[in-house]
Design a protein around this motif. Structure first.
Motif, PDB file in Angstrom:
ATOM      1  N   VAL A  84       0.846  -1.201   0.000  1.00  0.00           N
ATOM      2  CA  VAL A  84       0.000   0.000   0.000  1.00  0.00           C
ATOM      3  C   VAL A  84       0.879   1.247   0.000  1.00  0.00           C
ATOM      4  O   VAL A  84       0.644   2.197  -0.754  1.00  0.00           O
ATOM      5  N   TYR A  85       1.901   1.245   0.837  1.00  0.00           N
ATOM      6  CA  TYR A  85       2.809   2.395   0.897  1.00  0.00           C
ATOM      7  C   TYR A  85       3.481   2.616  -0.461  1.00  0.00           C
ATOM      8  O   TYR A  85       3.528   3.737  -0.970  1.00  0.00           O
ATOM      9  N   PHE A  86       3.983   1.543  -1.058  1.00  0.00           N
ATOM     10  CA  PHE A  86       4.648   1.637  -2.360  1.00  0.00           C
ATOM     11  C   PHE A  86       3.705   2.214  -3.408  1.00  0.00           C
ATOM     12  O   PHE A  86       4.026   3.194  -4.081  1.00  0.00           O
ATOM     13  N   LEU A  87       2.521   1.615  -3.562  1.00  0.00           N
ATOM     14  CA  LEU A  87       1.596   2.075  -4.594  1.00  0.00           C
ATOM     15  C   LEU A  87       1.083   3.487  -4.318  1.00  0.00           C
ATOM     16  O   LEU A  87       0.893   4.268  -5.248  1.00  0.00           O
ATOM     17  N   SER A  88       0.886   3.840  -3.055  1.00  0.00           N
ATOM     18  CA  SER A  88       0.451   5.201  -2.734  1.00  0.00           C
ATOM     19  C   SER A  88       1.507   6.215  -3.152  1.00  0.00           C
ATOM     20  O   SER A  88       1.185   7.240  -3.763  1.00  0.00           O
ATOM     21  N   CYS A  89       2.749   5.940  -2.840  1.00  0.00           N
ATOM     22  CA  CYS A  89       3.836   6.856  -3.213  1.00  0.00           C
ATOM     23  C   CYS A  89       3.936   7.010  -4.724  1.00  0.00           C
ATOM     24  O   CYS A  89       4.185   8.104  -5.234  1.00  0.00           O
ATOM     25  N   VAL A  90       3.735   5.921  -5.446  1.00  0.00           N
ATOM     26  CA  VAL A  90       3.845   5.959  -6.905  1.00  0.00           C
ATOM     27  C   VAL A  90       2.620   6.633  -7.526  1.00  0.00           C
ATOM     28  O   VAL A  90       2.750   7.534  -8.349  1.00  0.00           O
ATOM     29  N   LEU A  91       1.427   6.221  -7.131  1.00  0.00           N
ATOM     30  CA  LEU A  91       0.215   6.710  -7.784  1.00  0.00           C
ATOM     31  C   LEU A  91      -0.161   8.133  -7.386  1.00  0.00           C
ATOM     32  O   LEU A  91      -0.877   8.806  -8.122  1.00  0.00           O
ATOM     33  N   LEU A  92       0.301   8.599  -6.249  1.00  0.00           N
ATOM     34  CA  LEU A  92      -0.002   9.962  -5.831  1.00  0.00           C
ATOM     35  C   LEU A  92       1.085  10.946  -6.241  1.00  0.00           C
ATOM     36  O   LEU A  92       0.959  12.147  -6.018  1.00  0.00           O
ATOM     37  N   ASN A  93       2.131  10.449  -6.865  1.00  0.00           N
ATOM     38  CA  ASN A  93       3.208  11.287  -7.399  1.00  0.00           C
ATOM     39  C   ASN A  93       2.849  11.632  -8.847  1.00  0.00           C
ATOM     40  O   ASN A  93       2.763  10.733  -9.683  1.00  0.00           O
ATOM     41  N   PRO A  94       2.638  12.904  -9.168  1.00  0.00           N
ATOM     42  CA  PRO A  94       2.174  13.251 -10.520  1.00  0.00           C
ATOM     43  C   PRO A  94       3.067  12.754 -11.650  1.00  0.00           C
ATOM     44  O   PRO A  94       2.564  12.296 -12.670  1.00  0.00           O
ATOM     45  N   VAL A  95       4.362  12.823 -11.485  1.00  0.00           N
ATOM     46  CA  VAL A  95       5.259  12.387 -12.555  1.00  0.00           C
ATOM     47  C   VAL A  95       5.208  10.872 -12.716  1.00  0.00           C
ATOM     48  O   VAL A  95       5.032  10.350 -13.822  1.00  0.00           O
ATOM     49  N   LEU A  96       5.337  10.144 -11.614  1.00  0.00           N
ATOM     50  CA  LEU A  96       5.340   8.685 -11.689  1.00  0.00           C
ATOM     51  C   LEU A  96       3.984   8.146 -12.140  1.00  0.00           C
ATOM     52  O   LEU A  96       3.901   7.225 -12.958  1.00  0.00           O
ATOM     53  N   ALA A  97       2.901   8.705 -11.619  1.00  0.00           N
ATOM     54  CA  ALA A  97       1.558   8.225 -11.950  1.00  0.00           C
ATOM     55  C   ALA A  97       1.241   8.374 -13.427  1.00  0.00           C
ATOM     56  O   ALA A  97       0.486   7.587 -13.990  1.00  0.00           O
ATOM     57  N   ASN A  98       1.817   9.372 -14.069  1.00  0.00           N
ATOM     58  CA  ASN A  98       1.559   9.616 -15.484  1.00  0.00           C
ATOM     59  C   ASN A  98       2.585   8.963 -16.400  1.00  0.00           C
ATOM     60  O   ASN A  98       2.587   9.218 -17.600  1.00  0.00           O
ATOM     61  N   SER A  99       3.435   8.124 -15.843  1.00  0.00           N
ATOM     62  CA  SER A  99       4.465   7.460 -16.650  1.00  0.00           C
ATOM     63  C   SER A  99       3.873   6.310 -17.449  1.00  0.00           C
ATOM     64  O   SER A  99       2.817   5.751 -17.121  1.00  0.00           O
ATOM     65  N   GLN A 100       4.590   5.924 -18.496  1.00  0.00           N
ATOM     66  CA  GLN A 100       4.169   4.795 -19.307  1.00  0.00           C
ATOM     67  C   GLN A 100       4.172   3.502 -18.498  1.00  0.00           C
ATOM     68  O   GLN A 100       3.304   2.656 -18.650  1.00  0.00           O
ATOM     69  N   ALA A 101       5.129   3.355 -17.587  1.00  0.00           N
ATOM     70  CA  ALA A 101       5.205   2.153 -16.761  1.00  0.00           C
ATOM     71  C   ALA A 101       3.948   1.989 -15.904  1.00  0.00           C
ATOM     72  O   ALA A 101       3.394   0.882 -15.809  1.00  0.00           O
ATOM     73  N   VAL A 102       3.477   3.064 -15.300  1.00  0.00           N
ATOM     74  CA  VAL A 102       2.277   2.989 -14.463  1.00  0.00           C
ATOM     75  C   VAL A 102       1.048   2.783 -15.328  1.00  0.00           C
ATOM     76  O   VAL A 102       0.161   1.993 -14.992  1.00  0.00           O
ATOM     77  N   ARG A 103       0.986   3.463 -16.473  1.00  0.00           N
ATOM     78  CA  ARG A 103      -0.166   3.262 -17.365  1.00  0.00           C
ATOM     79  C   ARG A 103      -0.278   1.806 -17.790  1.00  0.00           C
ATOM     80  O   ARG A 103      -1.366   1.236 -17.810  1.00  0.00           O
ATOM     81  N   SER A 104       0.848   1.194 -18.113  1.00  0.00           N
ATOM     82  CA  SER A 104       0.844  -0.223 -18.485  1.00  0.00           C
ATOM     83  C   SER A 104       0.441  -1.096 -17.308  1.00  0.00           C
ATOM     84  O   SER A 104      -0.325  -2.054 -17.466  1.00  0.00           O
ATOM     85  N   PHE A 105       0.941  -0.790 -16.129  1.00  0.00           N
ATOM     86  CA  PHE A 105       0.619  -1.553 -14.927  1.00  0.00           C
ATOM     87  C   PHE A 105      -0.890  -1.547 -14.661  1.00  0.00           C
ATOM     88  O   PHE A 105      -1.475  -2.564 -14.308  1.00  0.00           O
ATOM     89  N   VAL A 106      -1.520  -0.405 -14.869  1.00  0.00           N
ATOM     90  CA  VAL A 106      -2.937  -0.265 -14.569  1.00  0.00           C
ATOM     91  C   VAL A 106      -3.814  -0.862 -15.673  1.00  0.00           C
ATOM     92  O   VAL A 106      -4.889  -1.389 -15.386  1.00  0.00           O
ATOM     93  N   THR A 107      -3.361  -0.812 -16.908  1.00  0.00           N
ATOM     94  CA  THR A 107      -4.216  -1.267 -18.011  1.00  0.00           C
ATOM     95  C   THR A 107      -4.012  -2.727 -18.401  1.00  0.00           C
ATOM     96  O   THR A 107      -4.863  -3.297 -19.067  1.00  0.00           O
ATOM     97  N   GLU A 108      -2.914  -3.324 -18.002  1.00  0.00           N
ATOM     98  CA  GLU A 108      -2.668  -4.728 -18.389  1.00  0.00           C
ATOM     99  C   GLU A 108      -3.292  -5.678 -17.405  1.00  0.00           C
ATOM    100  O   GLU A 108      -3.302  -5.460 -16.219  1.00  0.00           O
TER     101      GLU A 108
END
Length: 158
Positions: A134-158
């Motif tokens: 939860v801590y890891f995903l919160s830090c990533v998804l609430l960070n504007p730069v990381l959340a909008n990255s291609q890596a996160v988009r792929s993680f969420v859509t795959e």
């Protein structure tokens, strides 16, 4: 000579700095940031909250290996919800992709809870692991730069 209770006449009175309220929705308050694949604009995270529910233990294809699949719920800024089913290894892969894509932001990508090869399916271990995930995903998804990255988009859509 003045006593210790009397103010020093050479010191000036400086009033306290007033409290400043910041409106997080005000466009002027956000920094302009660019990330690969996204044009320059006011960047915000699309996620506002992350929750990880219980996990389901699944038998691997060989029948002897077990792994945990976590239920990840993401609340979006537009009021929607996204539900994902992810393994620890998928979150580990996301972390590695983010560190490769953003080496200058490595301190913004937290470590995952450690692996354990024995006892890794016990309830107490899984509950501790959930907190770290939860801590890891919160830090990533609430960070504007990381959340909008291609890596996160792929993680969420795959």
């Amino acid at each position: 000579m003045s006593s210790h209770n009397e103010p020093d006449p050479k010191l000036q009175y400086i009033p306290p700095v007033p409290i400043k309220l910041i409106d997080e929705d005000d466009d002027e308050q956000h920094d302009e940031t660019t990330i690969p694949g996204i044009t320059k604009h006011k960047l915000r995270s699309w996620a506002v909250d992350v929750h990880i529910g219980d996990c389901t233990l699944v038998n691997g294809s060989n029948g002897t290996e077990k792994f945990a699949v976590w239920t990840v719920s993401i609340q979006t800024a537009s009021g929607g919800h996204i539900k994902l089913y992810k393994r620890y290894s998928e979150m580990d892969a996301l972390r590695r992709k983010l560190l490769t894509a953003y080496p200058d932001r490595a301190n913004e990508v937290p470590k995952l809870p450690p692996k354990r090869y024995f006892g890794n399916m016990k309830n107490d271990f899984l509950m501790k692991r959930r907190g770290g995930l939860v801590y890891f995903l919160s830090c990533v998804l609430l960070n504007p730069v990381l959340a909008n990255s291609q890596a996160v988009r792929s993680f969420v859509t795959e």
